[in-house]
Design a protein around this motif. Structure first.
Motif, short mmCIF file in Angstrom:
data_model
loop_
_atom_site.label_atom_id
_atom_site.label_comp_id
_atom_site.label_asym_id
_atom_site.label_seq_id
_atom_site.Cartn_x
_atom_site.Cartn_y
_atom_site.Cartn_z
N ASP A 21 12.00 6.15 17.38
CA ASP A 21 12.18 5.88 16.57
C ASP A 21 12.88 6.10 14.73
OD1 ASP A 21 13.14 4.21 18.27
OD2 ASP A 21 12.78 2.32 18.36
N LEU A 22 11.02 5.68 14.46
CA LEU A 22 10.62 6.61 13.04
C LEU A 22 11.12 7.90 12.95
CD1 LEU A 22 6.92 5.68 12.57
CD2 LEU A 22 8.75 5.25 11.39
N ARG A 23 10.50 8.88 14.01
CA ARG A 23 11.57 10.06 13.70
C ARG A 23 13.02 10.14 13.80
NH1 ARG A 23 7.23 13.75 15.26
NH2 ARG A 23 5.76 13.01 15.33
N ARG A 24 14.00 9.06 14.19
CA ARG A 24 15.49 8.84 14.06
C ARG A 24 15.30 8.65 12.90
NH1 ARG A 24 16.34 5.35 17.11
NH2 ARG A 24 16.64 4.06 15.41
N ALA A 25 14.23 7.97 12.61
CA ALA A 25 14.59 7.20 11.15
C ALA A 25 14.85 8.02 10.29
CB ALA A 25 14.19 5.72 10.92
N ALA A 30 17.53 13.04 4.95
CA ALA A 30 18.57 14.21 5.24
C ALA A 30 20.05 14.15 5.24
CB ALA A 30 18.13 15.49 6.24
N LYS A 31 20.62 13.81 6.00
CA LYS A 31 21.47 13.15 5.81
C LYS A 31 22.36 12.71 4.27
CE LYS A 31 22.95 13.03 10.86
NZ LYS A 31 22.29 12.79 11.85
N SER A 32 21.70 11.62 4.09
CA SER A 32 21.92 11.45 2.52
C SER A 32 22.98 10.75 1.70
CB SER A 32 21.92 12.66 1.74
OG SER A 32 23.45 13.24 1.69
N ASN A 33 23.55 10.20 3.39
CA ASN A 33 24.65 8.61 3.11
C ASN A 33 23.29 7.51 3.55
OD1 ASN A 33 26.52 6.97 3.82
ND2 ASN A 33 26.84 7.86 6.18
N ASN A 34 24.14 7.29 2.06
CA ASN A 34 23.31 5.89 1.57
C ASN A 34 22.90 5.15 2.88
OD1 ASN A 34 21.42 6.56 -0.05
ND2 ASN A 34 22.39 6.57 -2.01
N PHE A 39 15.57 2.99 6.48
CA PHE A 39 14.44 2.52 5.40
C PHE A 39 15.22 2.03 4.52
CE2 PHE A 39 12.05 5.87 6.96
CZ PHE A 39 11.28 5.54 8.75
N GLU A 40 14.54 1.17 3.50
CA GLU A 40 15.03 0.60 2.34
C GLU A 40 14.15 0.04 1.17
OE1 GLU A 40 17.59 -2.67 3.62
OE2 GLU A 40 18.28 -2.93 1.09
N LEU A 41 14.75 0.27 -0.09
CA LEU A 41 13.54 -0.17 -1.17
C LEU A 41 13.58 -1.68 -1.20
CD1 LEU A 41 11.89 3.20 -2.87
CD2 LEU A 41 11.03 2.04 -0.77
N TYR A 42 12.71 -2.64 -1.57
CA TYR A 42 13.01 -3.85 -1.98
C TYR A 42 11.43 -3.44 -3.08
CZ TYR A 42 14.91 -6.38 1.00
OH TYR A 42 15.94 -7.46 2.15
N TYR A 43 12.23 -3.92 -4.23
CA TYR A 43 11.39 -3.73 -5.37
C TYR A 43 10.89 -5.27 -5.32
CZ TYR A 43 13.76 0.41 -5.49
OH TYR A 43 14.44 1.58 -4.98
N HIS A 65 15.46 -1.85 11.41
CA HIS A 65 15.30 -1.15 12.42
C HIS A 65 16.32 -1.46 13.98
CE1 HIS A 65 14.17 -0.20 17.20
NE2 HIS A 65 13.91 0.84 16.46
N PRO A 66 17.53 -0.47 14.60
CA PRO A 66 18.21 -1.11 15.02
C PRO A 66 18.68 -1.96 15.92
CG PRO A 66 17.86 1.59 15.84
CD PRO A 66 16.95 0.70 14.75
N THR A 67 17.50 -2.00 16.52
CA THR A 67 17.54 -3.63 17.52
C THR A 67 16.28 -4.25 16.94
OG1 THR A 67 16.27 -1.81 19.03
CG2 THR A 67 18.15 -2.55 19.85
N ARG A 68 15.42 -3.45 16.35
CA ARG A 68 14.19 -4.58 16.89
C ARG A 68 14.33 -5.75 15.65
NH1 ARG A 68 10.25 -3.34 20.25
NH2 ARG A 68 10.15 -0.97 20.96
#
Ligand code: C2E
Ligand code: CA
Ligand code: CA
Ligand code: CA
Length: 279
Positions: A21-25, A30-34, A39-43, A65-68
């Motif tokens: 699942d990490l590899r898929r994420a 690379a698809k650069s569609n936000n 993954f998301e950054l929190y600040y 994660h889409p299911t977890r």
């Protein structure tokens, strides 16, 4: 004999799925569609204890994660380190955090800082310095508003290769912090050799500071040590005003913790900045 227990099986299977699942994420990056990113950054704000103003933020990764659901970095970073996928993730974190920093600096006209965590695996990459230079060349922020955090144990584990690497990063004027300070085994005779700007006192000391005199003395010692070596100090895990008073009295410059704010998503962090700095 090794007994193969059922939970060993589920554990191994879990790691395998997490890795897949990490590899898929990562492929999504690379698809650069936000919108499609997992993954998301929190600040999380870092506060100047003297003025109570926001000095900057630490970028902390989240994985939707889409299911977890939300997977904690404490859970997936170790898996990503083992498979070295942390290199691709870390690259995304650095770039995304710097882009956000540039947006906030322009919007609020302040030299806010951004702290980014580096894994020990990233330090082993031959092209880490080139990568940092690449990001700085592309995203126009003053290099001394970017701070890279490396844990004490990572630094002390690699005392042959790390000093040169840190010197190279430092030549680019990027700031360096030792994270989780006090939990590793620093050789004090090494510490002054590293071009470090900030010591981050681990949360465990800060949380026990008020109830336990020994912990207070440890924090005092760390602050004195840092100042003697020309470094400043950030206390992590600040959860109550009593800790702030103690830290201020000890001369600790910055604080970070739930008392000020939890890690915030981009929108909430922007709203906080708007409230504090207007505009
Ligand atoms: P860390 O670098 O020591 O980050 C501080 C952690 O303490 C964060 O957990 C933060 O949410 C939490 N924290 C902040 N204030 C308080 C407080 O007042 N009380 C308590 N109890 N906790 C507080 P988080 O976000 O779950 O991150 C855990 C660890 O995962 C981080 O520890 C860091 O080692 C790692 N991590 C997070 N993001 C990244 C990243 O982008 N790259 C790398 N390599 N590691 C990361
Ligand atoms: Ca950190
Ligand atoms: Ca830390
Ligand atoms: Ca910590």
């Amino acid at each position: 004999p090794v007994v193969f227990e059922p939970n060993m099986y589920t554990h191994a299977l879990y790691r395998l799925q997490l890795d897949r699942d990490l590899r898929r994420a990562i492929a999504l990056i690379a698809k650069s569609n936000n919108e499609a990113q997992e993954f998301e950054l929190y600040y999380q704000p870092i506060i100047c204890l003297k003025t109570s103003e926001i000095r900057g933020f630490e970028a902390l990764i989240r994985w939707n994660h889409p299911t977890r659901g939300l997977v904690s970095p404490a859970e997936f970073i170790p898996v990503a380190e083992e498979s070295r996928l942390i290199i691709a993730i870390g690259q995304w974190v650095l770039r995304t955090a710097c882009q956000q920093l540039r947006i906030w600096q322009r919007q609020f006209q302040r030299s806010l800082t951004m702290s980014v965590n580096l894994s020990g695996i990233q330090l082993e990459q031959a092209n880490l310095v080139a990568q940092i230079e690449g990001v700085l060349g592309e995203i126009w922020i003053a290099p001394n508003t970017l701070k890279l955090e490396i844990t004490e144990s990572t630094i002390m584990r690699n005392t042959e290769s790390v000093p040169t690497l840190l010197d190279q990063i430092k030549q680019n004027k990027v700031l360096l912090a030792i994270d989780d300070f006090g939990t590793g085994y620093s050789s004090l005779s090494y510490l002054h050799r590293f071009p470090i700007d900030t010591l981050k006192i681990d949360r465990s000391f800060v949380s026990r500071m008020s109830s336990d005199g020994e912990n207070l003395e440890i924090v005092r010692l760390i602050v004195t040590l840092a100042h003697t070596l020309g470094m400043d100090v950030t206390a992590e895990g600040v959860e109550n005003p009593e800790q702030i008073t103690l830290l201020k009295n000890l001369g600790c410059e910055y604080g970070q913790g739930y008392f000020f704010a939890k890690p915030l998503d981009k929108k909430a962090a922007t709203a906080l900045l708007e409230k504090k700095f207007g505009n």
